[in-house]
Design an enzyme around this catalytic site. Structure first.
Site, PDB file in Angstrom:
ATOM      1  N   ASP A 229       0.865  -1.172   0.000  1.00  0.00           N
ATOM      2  CA  ASP A 229       0.000   0.000   0.000  1.00  0.00           C
ATOM      3  C   ASP A 229       0.905   1.226   0.000  1.00  0.00           C
ATOM      4  OD1 ASP A 229      -1.690   2.115   0.543  1.00  0.00           O
ATOM      5  OD2 ASP A 229      -2.722   1.128   2.210  1.00  0.00           O
ATOM      6  N   VAL A 230       0.852   2.021  -1.053  1.00  0.00           N
ATOM      7  CA  VAL A 230       1.781   3.149  -1.172  1.00  0.00           C
ATOM      8  C   VAL A 230       1.543   4.225  -0.119  1.00  0.00           C
ATOM      9  CG1 VAL A 230       2.177   2.806  -3.643  1.00  0.00           C
ATOM     10  CG2 VAL A 230       0.361   4.379  -2.879  1.00  0.00           C
TER      11      VAL A 230
ATOM     12  N   ASN B 257       3.280   5.973 -10.247  1.00  0.00           N
ATOM     13  CA  ASN B 257       2.059   5.946 -11.045  1.00  0.00           C
ATOM     14  C   ASN B 257       0.776   5.773 -10.244  1.00  0.00           C
ATOM     15  OD1 ASN B 257       0.328   5.175 -13.528  1.00  0.00           O
ATOM     16  ND2 ASN B 257       0.309   3.295 -12.289  1.00  0.00           N
TER      17      ASN B 257
ATOM     18  N   TYR C 180      -8.766  15.349  -7.044  1.00  0.00           N
ATOM     19  CA  TYR C 180      -7.837  14.810  -8.046  1.00  0.00           C
ATOM     20  C   TYR C 180      -6.978  15.919  -8.638  1.00  0.00           C
ATOM     21  CZ  TYR C 180      -6.182  12.162 -12.091  1.00  0.00           C
ATOM     22  OH  TYR C 180      -5.392  11.544 -13.033  1.00  0.00           O
TER      23      TYR C 180
ATOM     24  N   LYS D 260      -2.788  16.551  -8.534  1.00  0.00           N
ATOM     25  CA  LYS D 260      -1.955  16.545  -9.728  1.00  0.00           C
ATOM     26  C   LYS D 260      -1.184  17.862  -9.894  1.00  0.00           C
ATOM     27  CE  LYS D 260      -2.780  12.343 -10.798  1.00  0.00           C
ATOM     28  NZ  LYS D 260      -1.699  11.333 -10.646  1.00  0.00           N
TER      29      LYS D 260
END
Length: 249
Positions: free
Chosen positions: A59-60, A86, A154, A158
């Protein structure tokens, strides 16, 4: 020729899977991480050598799990030459006052904190290893330049990834660590499938959008990975030509 070692996060599906398969096909020994080991094993099974595909469930957003993965990479492979940062999630579009705080935190945790944790660990290993250096490629988005309606969590993450990319590119100079970002528009993955049916536009109407094969993203990452460390693509935009990114509406 010495083995080249890569790590792809979110390698169990979509862009991560396509990039991981391309790297393995070009001879990179590639560590695949993501939450679901069965999806990572599917990616590994689909990847055709000559490189090796090594799936590891992780789990990042969990710093302890990230440390375990990178300790294993250092112990078993001795180095890391490429990180494709990613892993990411999106949320259902909505005005900001209708977005649950838990949704915001989840998107930020995966898209931003996860990228930070992986970049932090990769940067440290790339500094320690001999020869020193490596490349980090962050998966940004066209949302790093222009938002979609109702995409506050989101889009915010980004934009933040762009700041991370610039900082890593600067801080990596003394250590031969190059960092770049690929901003992707409408690669046809499971996440982007609704584009073919119809999604909200800036003027409020619903319309389908042009998409592109995800293989073009993998080709772009391969191009960046082939560069010597004294050359860097800081930002690359790869998009479906006719998607509504530039222009008014």
């Amino acid at each position: 020729m010495a083995a080249r070692i890569a790590l792809v996060t979110g390698a169990g599906s979509g862009i991560g899977r396509a990039v991981a398969k391309a790297l393995v096909g070009e001879g990179w020994d590639t560590i695949l991480i993501g939450r679901r080991i069965e999806k990572l094993e599917e990616t590994a099974a689909q990847a055709g050598g000559p490189g090796r595909a090594v799936p590891i469930a992780c789990d990042v957003t969990n710093s302890e799990q990230i440390d375990i993965v990178f300790s294993r990479i250092e112990r078993e492979f001795g180095r890391l030459d490429l990180l494709f940062n990613n892993a990411g999630v999106a949320a259902k579009g909505a005005p900001i006052d209708e977005i649950p705080v838990e949704t915001w935190r989840h998107v930020v945790d995966v898209n931003l904190t996860g990228a930070f944790l992986c970049a932090r660990a990769a940067f440290g290993l790339m500094r320690r290893q001999m020869p020193m250096g490596g490349r980090i490629i962050n998966n940004g988005s066209i949302s790093a330049h222009a938002p979609r309606p109702g995409s506050a969590p989101y889009t915010t993450t980004k934009h933040a990834i762009t700041g991370l990319t610039k900082t890593l590119a600067l801080d990596g100079r003394p250590f031969d660590i190059a960092c770049g970002q690929i901003d992707i528009g409408n690669a046809l993955t499971e996440m982007a499938a609704p584009m073919t049916i119809g999604v909200p536009q800036a003027d409020g109407h619903i319309a389908p959008e042009a998409t592109m094969d995800v293989g073009h993203v993998a080709d772009a990452v391969l191009h960046m990975s082939r560069l010597p460390l004294d050359v860097n693509i800081l930002f690359m935009t790869v998009m479906a030509t006719k998607m509504p990114f530039v222009g008014r509406g």
